[in-house]
Design a protein around this motif. Structure first.
Motif, short mmCIF file in Angstrom:
data_model
loop_
_atom_site.label_atom_id
_atom_site.label_comp_id
_atom_site.label_asym_id
_atom_site.label_seq_id
_atom_site.Cartn_x
_atom_site.Cartn_y
_atom_site.Cartn_z
N PHE A 1 0.68 -1.22 -0.28
CA PHE A 1 -0.06 0.05 -0.13
C PHE A 1 0.93 1.24 0.03
CE2 PHE A 1 -3.90 1.91 2.25
CZ PHE A 1 -4.12 2.62 1.04
N VAL A 2 0.93 1.82 -1.25
CA VAL A 2 1.78 2.96 -1.18
C VAL A 2 1.02 4.24 -2.10
CG1 VAL A 2 3.80 4.12 -2.69
CG2 VAL A 2 3.87 1.61 -1.91
N VAL A 3 1.05 5.20 -1.02
CA VAL A 3 0.22 6.42 -1.34
C VAL A 3 1.18 7.39 -1.59
CG1 VAL A 3 -1.81 7.77 -0.73
CG2 VAL A 3 -1.75 5.22 0.04
N GLY A 4 1.12 8.10 -2.83
CA GLY A 4 2.02 9.49 -3.26
C GLY A 4 3.31 9.03 -2.76
N GLY A 5 3.88 7.78 -3.01
CA GLY A 5 5.18 7.46 -2.90
C GLY A 5 5.54 6.95 -1.56
N ALA B 1 1.81 16.30 -6.54
CA ALA B 1 2.82 16.13 -7.36
C ALA B 1 2.68 15.02 -8.64
CB ALA B 1 4.16 15.78 -6.64
N GLU B 2 1.89 14.16 -8.26
CA GLU B 2 1.51 13.09 -9.40
C GLU B 2 0.30 13.46 -10.26
OE1 GLU B 2 1.15 9.37 -7.55
OE2 GLU B 2 3.09 9.28 -6.69
N GLY B 3 -0.47 14.77 -9.99
CA GLY B 3 -1.46 15.24 -10.78
C GLY B 3 -2.85 14.93 -10.23
N TRP B 4 -2.88 14.09 -8.95
CA TRP B 4 -4.00 14.03 -8.39
C TRP B 4 -4.99 15.17 -8.06
CZ3 TRP B 4 -5.69 8.69 -6.95
CH2 TRP B 4 -4.93 7.89 -7.41
N LYS B 5 -6.14 15.10 -8.01
CA LYS B 5 -7.02 16.30 -7.73
C LYS B 5 -7.36 16.19 -6.17
CE LYS B 5 -8.42 16.76 -12.29
NZ LYS B 5 -9.52 17.63 -13.08
N ARG B 6 -7.33 17.27 -5.56
CA ARG B 6 -7.88 17.38 -4.23
C ARG B 6 -9.27 17.94 -4.09
NH1 ARG B 6 -4.67 19.01 1.13
NH2 ARG B 6 -6.41 19.69 2.36
N GLU B 7 -9.96 17.50 -3.16
CA GLU B 7 -11.29 18.18 -2.60
C GLU B 7 -11.36 17.98 -1.09
OE1 GLU B 7 -14.80 17.03 -5.05
OE2 GLU B 7 -13.52 16.27 -6.48
N ASP B 8 -11.71 18.96 -0.46
CA ASP B 8 -12.08 18.98 0.84
C ASP B 8 -13.51 18.98 1.13
OD1 ASP B 8 -9.27 20.33 2.79
OD2 ASP B 8 -9.27 20.28 0.48
N ASP B 9 -13.78 17.94 2.23
CA ASP B 9 -15.24 17.63 2.39
C ASP B 9 -15.39 17.34 3.81
OD1 ASP B 9 -17.32 15.49 2.59
OD2 ASP B 9 -17.79 16.38 0.61
N ALA B 10 -16.66 17.34 4.27
CA ALA B 10 -16.90 17.09 5.81
C ALA B 10 -16.42 15.76 6.08
CB ALA B 10 -18.23 17.21 6.26
N GLU C 1 3.05 11.07 7.75
CA GLU C 1 2.74 10.22 6.57
C GLU C 1 1.63 10.83 5.67
OE1 GLU C 1 3.72 5.79 8.30
OE2 GLU C 1 1.75 6.69 8.81
N ALA C 2 0.68 11.23 6.31
CA ALA C 2 -0.64 11.95 5.49
C ALA C 2 -0.04 13.00 4.76
CB ALA C 2 -1.65 12.21 6.60
N ALA C 3 0.71 13.99 5.45
CA ALA C 3 1.13 15.11 4.83
C ALA C 3 1.84 14.77 3.50
CB ALA C 3 1.86 15.96 5.85
N ASP C 4 3.01 13.88 3.64
CA ASP C 4 3.85 13.45 2.43
C ASP C 4 3.32 12.69 1.70
OD1 ASP C 4 5.97 14.37 4.00
OD2 ASP C 4 6.57 12.56 4.80
N ALA C 5 2.23 11.72 2.03
CA ALA C 5 1.47 11.21 1.01
C ALA C 5 0.60 12.01 0.07
CB ALA C 5 0.55 10.17 1.71
N GLN C 6 -0.31 13.03 0.74
CA GLN C 6 -0.76 14.06 -0.05
C GLN C 6 -0.01 14.93 -0.97
OE1 GLN C 6 -3.53 16.04 2.76
NE2 GLN C 6 -3.96 14.27 3.60
N ALA C 7 1.20 15.30 -0.51
CA ALA C 7 1.94 16.13 -1.26
C ALA C 7 2.58 15.31 -2.49
CB ALA C 7 3.12 16.54 -0.47
N GLY C 8 2.62 14.24 -2.25
CA GLY C 8 3.15 13.37 -3.37
C GLY C 8 1.88 13.14 -4.60
N LEU C 9 0.68 12.89 -4.11
CA LEU C 9 -0.26 12.59 -4.73
C LEU C 9 -0.78 13.74 -5.64
CD1 LEU C 9 -3.05 10.91 -2.32
CD2 LEU C 9 -1.67 9.94 -4.40
#
Length: 189
Positions: A86-90, A133-142, A123-131
């Motif tokens: 399970f690798v998320v954003g590197g 950088a890979e072109g994934w789209k972010r959406e904040d939600d409740a 880990e969450a911050a690094d994974a999100q930054a990696g995603l």
């Protein structure tokens, strides 16, 4: 002889009188009494069945991660699960699990992906930054922070156009091959 009959008759009368005196008194007419309800053990209601959710299984597995109905549907179709890294954003999440459900008796890349892992804040911050950088789209939600692959590169999308999606919550991340598929990942850790 007449005296004997009279004496026998008197004896019978005395016997009847004695028996009557020992007999139960005549029932008096019923008088109304207030109704009392005394619960009997058989009338005690059973406790209602609990509607609280079942606690999660003790171990995170491909079967315990997703809903029981989904496991049944996949296994009834002849599919089994294999775990993957399970690798998320590197960032490799070694305490988590990524499962690929498929029919491994035929050569195909057709299957379903589900994943879950606990995460530290780092880990969450690094994974999100990696995603990102890979072109994934972010959406904040409740519900948390969603990261979805660019639909133009997706192998499949749900009814809302979302392909592979991660959902980051407080101390965890889950994954499915569509955003709608995230509801099938029920593990809570």
């Amino acid at each position: 002889m007449k005296t004997r009959i009279m004496s026998a008759t008197a004896g019978v009368v005395l016997l009847i009188a004695a028996l009557t005196a020992c007999a139960a008194p005549e029932a008096s007419p019923a008088t109304p009494t207030p109704d009392r309800v005394t619960p009997s053990p058989a009338a005690t209601p059973e406790p209602a069945a609990s509607t609280a959710p079942e606690p999660p299984a003790e171990e995170l597995t491909c079967e315990s991660m997703i809903s029981a109905g989904t496991v049944t549907a996949l296994t009834d179709a002849g599919w089994t699960a294999q775990s993957k890294e399970f690798v998320v954003g590197g960032v490799e999440l070694t305490d988590g699990l990524l499962c690929f459900w498929a029919d491994y008796s035929v050569g195909s890349d057709h299957g379903q992906l589900y994943g879950w892992s606990p995460t530290t804040s780092e880990e969450a911050a690094d994974a999100q930054a990696g995603l990102l950088a890979e072109g994934w789209k972010r959406e904040d939600d409740a519900a948390g922070v969603y990261f979805t692959e660019d639909p133009q590169y997706s192998m499949g999308t749900d009814a809302d156009g979302y392909g592979m999606t991660y959902l980051f919550g407080d101390g965890w991340v889950k994954f499915a091959d569509t955003r709608q598929g995230l509801i099938l990942v029920e593990w809570t850790g």
